[in-house]
Design an enzyme around this catalytic site. Sequence first.
Site, PDB file in Angstrom:
ATOM      1  N   HIS A  17      -2.920   1.283   6.705  1.00 43.92           N
ATOM      2  CA  HIS A  17      -3.156   1.228   5.258  1.00 43.92           C
ATOM      3  C   HIS A  17      -3.264   2.641   4.704  1.00 43.92           C
ATOM      4  CE1 HIS A  17      -4.188  -0.841   1.582  1.00 43.92           C
ATOM      5  NE2 HIS A  17      -5.316  -0.159   1.455  1.00 43.92           N
ATOM      6  N   HIS A  77      -5.866   1.911  -4.390  1.00 40.47           N
ATOM      7  CA  HIS A  77      -4.866   1.448  -3.425  1.00 40.47           C
ATOM      8  C   HIS A  77      -4.387   0.047  -3.788  1.00 40.47           C
ATOM      9  CE1 HIS A  77      -7.874  -1.089  -0.948  1.00 40.47           C
ATOM     10  NE2 HIS A  77      -8.543  -0.611  -1.983  1.00 40.47           N
ATOM     11  N   CYS A  79       0.812  -1.230   0.000  1.00 36.80           N
ATOM     12  CA  CYS A  79       0.000   0.000   0.000  1.00 36.80           C
ATOM     13  C   CYS A  79       0.841   1.273   0.000  1.00 36.80           C
ATOM     14  CB  CYS A  79      -0.974  -0.007   1.177  1.00 36.80           C
ATOM     15  SG  CYS A  79      -0.235   0.125   2.815  1.00 36.80           S
TER      16      CYS A  79
END
Length: 307
Positions: free
Chosen positions: A265, A277, A210
Amino acid sequence: MNLSVSKVLLSTVVTGVLVCVMATTAFAAELTAGVGTVAASALKLRAEASTSSTCLTLLPKGTTVVVEDDSIAGWYKVNYKGDTGYLSSEYVSFSSKSSASLGNGLVTGDSVNVRSGASTSASKVGMLNSGDVVSIVGFENGWYKISYSGITGYIRSDYMEVTKKALSSRGSTTTASSSSAKGNEVVSYAKQYLGVRYVYGGASSSGFDCSGFTMYVMKHFGYSLPHTATGQMAYGTSVAKSALQAGDLVFFCDPSIANGKAASHVGIYMGNNQFIHASSGSAKVKIDSLSSAYYAKYYAGARHIIK
């Protein structure tokens, strides 16, 4: 003077004193309490004065906010650049005087005097009208220190509110350039990597995790970010969920995998409540909605990186 008249006079005096005291108290209550500085590494700005309330955004250490109300036990009601919410007072350093930049201020009264000092007895250096927007560059004992058109002075806080509105012609001789076009460029660039596989520790077009994905995309536009979600939260400026722009970084914190860190994240906001993402769950770069159950629950804030 008879006893009856004396009682009437005494009653009148006492009533007058009480009215003055009440008026003074009400007058003081209208003034902003002070300025708070986040002392924790990251602190959640919440919608209500409760740890179970919705997180509006995450404020990093050193962020300054306007404290509108300090009367709630354990909490400060604050305004952060136009967004109102609550911060745990345990992690906020409070002051009645600060030289910090507090965002833009909207004048709410007509023919409001701007003074050379934080006092009604200070000399007048200018005048502003309702709707004027100026820069707030400090705070002192219920007065905002402001700057506009080459003038620096003070205005009582009950005649001004912190706002998201852009500086007016009275507030600045230049117009701030919009970053929306660049944000759309960032999104367009990021979308070409849709479907690229998720690789833990990856930061290249052959595979991303990420933060590796956001780092890689932003590097293309000249922004250098660290390879961790929590580390990236220290860059740029905090932005409320309601004010997200294309290209902003959005962060999430799932306690079960965060290991005590501020974020677990990160992705890139696209607009229309969507973000792109590198998803470990789907094992690829994909688009999701901020309103989906998981991401809505663990949303932890956003940062505006693009200038």
